[in-house]
Design an enzyme around this catalytic site. Structure first.
Site, short mmCIF file in Angstrom:
data_model
loop_
_atom_site.label_atom_id
_atom_site.label_comp_id
_atom_site.label_asym_id
_atom_site.label_seq_id
_atom_site.Cartn_x
_atom_site.Cartn_y
_atom_site.Cartn_z
N GLU A 139 -3.64 -6.31 -4.98
CA GLU A 139 -2.26 -6.66 -5.31
C GLU A 139 -2.22 -7.21 -6.73
O GLU A 139 -3.11 -7.93 -7.16
CB GLU A 139 -1.72 -7.68 -4.31
CG GLU A 139 -1.42 -7.02 -2.98
CD GLU A 139 -0.91 -7.99 -1.94
OE1 GLU A 139 -0.39 -9.06 -2.30
OE2 GLU A 139 -1.05 -7.69 -0.74
N THR A 156 -1.41 -4.18 9.61
CA THR A 156 -2.33 -4.43 10.73
C THR A 156 -2.65 -5.93 10.72
O THR A 156 -3.79 -6.33 10.47
CB THR A 156 -3.63 -3.60 10.58
OG1 THR A 156 -4.16 -3.81 9.25
CG2 THR A 156 -3.37 -2.13 10.77
N ASN A 167 -14.71 -5.75 2.19
CA ASN A 167 -13.94 -7.00 2.14
C ASN A 167 -14.76 -8.18 2.67
O ASN A 167 -14.62 -9.30 2.18
CB ASN A 167 -12.63 -6.84 2.92
CG ASN A 167 -11.53 -6.30 2.01
OD1 ASN A 167 -11.78 -6.03 0.84
ND2 ASN A 167 -10.33 -6.14 2.52
N CYS A 199 -5.46 -9.65 3.33
CA CYS A 199 -6.60 -8.77 3.61
C CYS A 199 -7.91 -9.50 3.94
O CYS A 199 -8.46 -9.32 5.01
CB CYS A 199 -6.82 -7.82 2.44
SG CYS A 199 -5.48 -6.64 2.28
N ARG A 254 1.19 -14.37 1.92
CA ARG A 254 0.61 -14.29 3.26
C ARG A 254 -0.79 -14.91 3.26
O ARG A 254 -1.62 -14.58 2.43
CB ARG A 254 0.53 -12.82 3.72
CG ARG A 254 1.88 -12.20 4.00
CD ARG A 254 1.75 -10.74 4.39
NE ARG A 254 1.47 -9.89 3.25
CZ ARG A 254 1.36 -8.55 3.31
NH1 ARG A 254 1.50 -7.94 4.47
NH2 ARG A 254 1.11 -7.84 2.24
N PHE A 297 -8.14 0.57 -1.22
CA PHE A 297 -8.90 -0.54 -1.82
C PHE A 297 -8.14 -1.26 -2.92
O PHE A 297 -8.72 -2.06 -3.64
CB PHE A 297 -10.23 0.00 -2.40
CG PHE A 297 -11.14 0.55 -1.35
CD1 PHE A 297 -11.99 -0.29 -0.64
CD2 PHE A 297 -11.14 1.90 -1.05
CE1 PHE A 297 -12.83 0.21 0.36
CE2 PHE A 297 -11.98 2.42 -0.06
CZ PHE A 297 -12.82 1.58 0.63
N VAL A 325 0.83 -1.21 0.00
CA VAL A 325 0.00 0.00 0.00
C VAL A 325 0.87 1.26 0.00
O VAL A 325 0.67 2.17 -0.80
CB VAL A 325 -0.95 -0.02 1.22
CG1 VAL A 325 -1.63 1.33 1.42
CG2 VAL A 325 -1.99 -1.12 1.04
N1 LIG Z 1 -1.90 -5.45 0.55
C1 LIG Z 1 -3.09 -5.09 0.10
O1 LIG Z 1 -3.55 -5.54 -0.94
C2 LIG Z 1 -3.91 -4.09 0.87
C3 LIG Z 1 -5.01 -3.49 0.24
C4 LIG Z 1 -5.76 -2.56 0.95
C5 LIG Z 1 -5.45 -2.28 2.27
N2 LIG Z 1 -4.40 -2.92 2.87
C6 LIG Z 1 -4.09 -2.57 4.26
O2 LIG Z 1 -3.01 -1.64 4.24
C7 LIG Z 1 -2.13 -1.89 5.35
C8 LIG Z 1 -0.72 -2.17 4.84
O3 LIG Z 1 -0.75 -3.35 4.06
P1 LIG Z 1 0.53 -3.83 3.23
O4 LIG Z 1 0.12 -5.06 2.52
O5 LIG Z 1 1.08 -2.68 2.46
O6 LIG Z 1 1.52 -4.20 4.42
P2 LIG Z 1 3.08 -4.55 4.32
O7 LIG Z 1 3.36 -5.41 5.48
O8 LIG Z 1 3.40 -5.00 2.94
O9 LIG Z 1 3.79 -3.14 4.51
C9 LIG Z 1 3.83 -2.43 5.73
C10 LIG Z 1 5.18 -1.73 5.78
O10 LIG Z 1 5.19 -0.82 6.90
C11 LIG Z 1 6.49 -0.85 7.45
N3 LIG Z 1 6.43 -0.28 8.81
C12 LIG Z 1 5.90 -0.84 9.92
N4 LIG Z 1 6.02 0.01 10.98
C13 LIG Z 1 6.62 1.13 10.51
C14 LIG Z 1 7.01 2.37 11.11
N5 LIG Z 1 6.81 2.61 12.41
N6 LIG Z 1 7.60 3.30 10.35
C15 LIG Z 1 7.83 3.06 9.02
N7 LIG Z 1 7.50 1.89 8.40
C16 LIG Z 1 6.88 0.95 9.13
C17 LIG Z 1 6.86 -2.31 7.40
O11 LIG Z 1 8.25 -2.51 7.55
C18 LIG Z 1 6.36 -2.69 6.01
O12 LIG Z 1 7.33 -2.49 5.01
C19 LIG Z 1 -2.77 -3.04 6.13
O13 LIG Z 1 -3.61 -2.50 7.12
C20 LIG Z 1 -3.60 -3.75 5.09
O14 LIG Z 1 -4.68 -4.44 5.66
C21 LIG Z 1 -3.60 -3.80 2.19
#
Ligand SMILES: NC(=O)c1ccc[n+]([C@@H]2O[C@H](COP(=O)([O-])OP(=O)(O)OC[C@H]3O[C@@H](n4cnc5c(N)ncnc54)[C@H](O)[C@@H]3O)[C@@H](O)[C@H]2O)c1
Length: 469
Positions: free
Chosen positions: A171, A102, A223, A275, A342, A168, A27
């Site tokens: 991936e 999260t 979702n 997700c 994941r 939204f 994201v």
């Molecule tokens: N992946 C998806 O398709 C998707 C789609 C919509 C929403 N989301 C939501 O978005 C959020 C992020 O998802 P994601 O898949 O990108 O997660 P991810 O785990 O791929 O990325 C999160 C990143 O944040 C970094 N991070 C954590 N704590 C930090 C801090 N204090 N300072 C700086 N960086 C920090 C981590 O090292 C990691 O690289 C989640 O809540 C997820 O549910 C994800």
């Protein structure tokens, strides 16, 4: 990916703003690169040293079509920078996007510690009044609580407010989704602040402006609905098998109804990824704690667990037993088009087959599973070599191109389970395979159900006005 392709370009510009994006995952990295493309100056903070080092070498740590070109273009233009230093990233910034993970806790509720830590660090590093914009998926009420929590960490005299702006993207299509959103949802307790956050995006994009807990619930409910659709499609496919009906025609016909829509109506090994399972269990927990338990959501979750076990049992019954049998599993990513494993149903299937005694050799064109015990090879035919059964668990396009005769030569058995419906049935049958699927292929459980129509016909044969015995 060619950036001249308009699907991966900003077609409109916005009032440039200096933005801090916290978290460079699927994201955060997508948002950072795409916001730079829209014209903003973006500083992206990442705590993971490996991820940051890759970005410093201009390597993209995730597989996402179109993203590498955008990152390269805007690191070169100077509009996009990466750092682990929150203080320099927050200097002079009035909008910070929180894009941290999260993940689910063991009780199914989301673990919000990354969010708490990132928000606290951003508030403490603020040099002006700042809006923390939560793009991470969180339960309703989180933004309000976060605002109370981080307020005390901001330097004296500065105000930190928290806005919800859920993400939204899908991936594998994240960049395309960013530039073509079905809606941008902005939840704020103040309309001026909502305008500032909405103004990060082009004004032509569909906007839902609402309260913070409404915005948070839009994401959870969306979702959950998608999860329900997938679980329902799997149950309809099982029923098609039992009735001898054509699953593709039935679900295709259902999906053509404009009120329903065809997306997410494909039978498969169940939903996974970072997700849907997490947001479904989060929704269930929120509904319970609000005193409005969701039976529909619970049922979707149970049906999803059942889908995977039913699939493993089908493979077991096709082979007689799985003890000591060699099985090739094609696909490890939770869906085609991503490297994300994941909560992948494909990985869960590998585990389930191994639990039942099988030796699994797996292949995926992009995804790598670091966990011990997953034996991964570089080529699908190598995975098939000597295997008694082959399972397609992720719907990668390239598996459609597999040569049935080469597979037949490589394998010692003749069982193929296409759990995602990508293989053409006839050529595999002609090559001597027994092709099983979910609601298609070789069906073993079909039982005629003629008694219902017959009973009705007997009844209809009675003279009118004569009561049934
Ligand atoms: N992946 C998806 O398709 C998707 C789609 C919509 C929403 N989301 C939501 O978005 C959020 C992020 O998802 P994601 O898949 O990108 O997660 P991810 O785990 O791929 O990325 C999160 C990143 O944040 C970094 N991070 C954590 N704590 C930090 C801090 N204090 N300072 C700086 N960086 C920090 C981590 O090292 C990691 O690289 C989640 O809540 C997820 O549910 C994800």
């Amino acid at each position: 990916m060619n950036l001249d392709d308009s699907r991966f370009q900003a077609s409109e510009s916005v009032e440039p703003t200096r933005i801090c994006v916290i978290g460079a995952g699927y994201v955060g990295l997508t948002a950072a690169a795409c916001l730079s493309e829209l014209g903003h100056e973006v500083r992206c903070v990442e705590v993971d040293a490996t991820r940051l080092a890759a970005l410093a070498r201009a390597e993209i740590p995730i597989y996402e079509p179109g993203l590498d070109e955008l990152v390269t273009r805007h690191t070169s233009s100077g509009r996009l920078t990466f750092t682990d230093d929150m203080a320099s990233a927050m200097d002079g910034v009035s909008v910070a996007l929180l894009c941290v993970g999260t993940p689910p806790r063991s009780d199914g509720e989301p673990d919000l510690r990354q969010l708490g830590r990132a928000a606290t660090a951003a508030a403490a590093a603020a040099t002006s009044d700042v809006a923390l914009v939560v793009k991470s998926t969180v339960p309703p009420g989180t933004c309000e609580a976060l605002e109370l929590f981080v307020g005390g960490h901001a330097p004296d005299g500065l105000r930190v407010r928290v806005v919800s702006n859920p993400e939204f993207l899908r991936e594998g299509r994240a960049v395309w989704d960013f530039f073509h959103p079905d809606r941008v949802v902005v939840g704020a307790d103040d309309s001026d602040l909502a305008r500032v956050v909405a103004g990060l995006y082009p004004s032509s994009w569909p906007l839902v402006a609402c309260s913070r807990r409404s915005a948070e619930l839009v994401k959870y409910a969306s979702n959950t609905f998608l999860a329900v659709k997938i679980s329902f499609a799997n149950e309809v496919a099982a029923l098609c098998e039992a009735l001898g009906a054509e699953t593709d025609k039935v679900l295709g016909g259902v999906g053509l109804d404009a009120r329903i829509g065809g997306a997410f109506l494909n039978p498969g090994p169940g939903f996974g990824g970072s997700c849907l399972p997490k947001d479904l269990s989060g929704f269930i927990a929120v509904a319970e704690s609000a005193g409005r338990p969701s039976e529909v959501a619970r049922a979707a979750q149970r049906a999803n667990d059942t889908a995977l076990i039913t699939l493993a049992a089908k493979i077991e019954s096709a082979l007689g037993s799985l003890e000591g049998r060699t099985i090739a599993v094609l696909g490890l990513a939770f869906k085609a088009g991503t490297d994300d494993t994941r909560f992948s149903p494909a990985v869960a299937l590998v585990r389930e087959l191994e639990k039942r005694g099988a030796h699994v050799r797996a292949h995926d064109p992009i995804a790598r599973v670091a966990e011990p015990g997953v034996h991964q090879v570089a080529d699908p035919y190598e995975a098939a070599h000597g295997a008694e059964a082959l399972v397609v668990a992720t719907g990668w396009e390239q598996y459609r191109e597999l040569d049935p005769l080469r597979l037949r030569e490589a394998m010692s058995g003749h069982v193929i389970m296409d759990a995602v419906g990508v293989l053409a049935i006839e050529p595999l049958r002609d090559a001597g395979f027994d092709l099983y699927g979910i609601g298609r292929g070789l069906v073993t459980s079909f039982a005629p159900v003629l008694w219902r129509p017959l009973e009705w016909m007997l009844d209809a044969g009675q003279p009118s006005g004569v009561a049934n015995p």
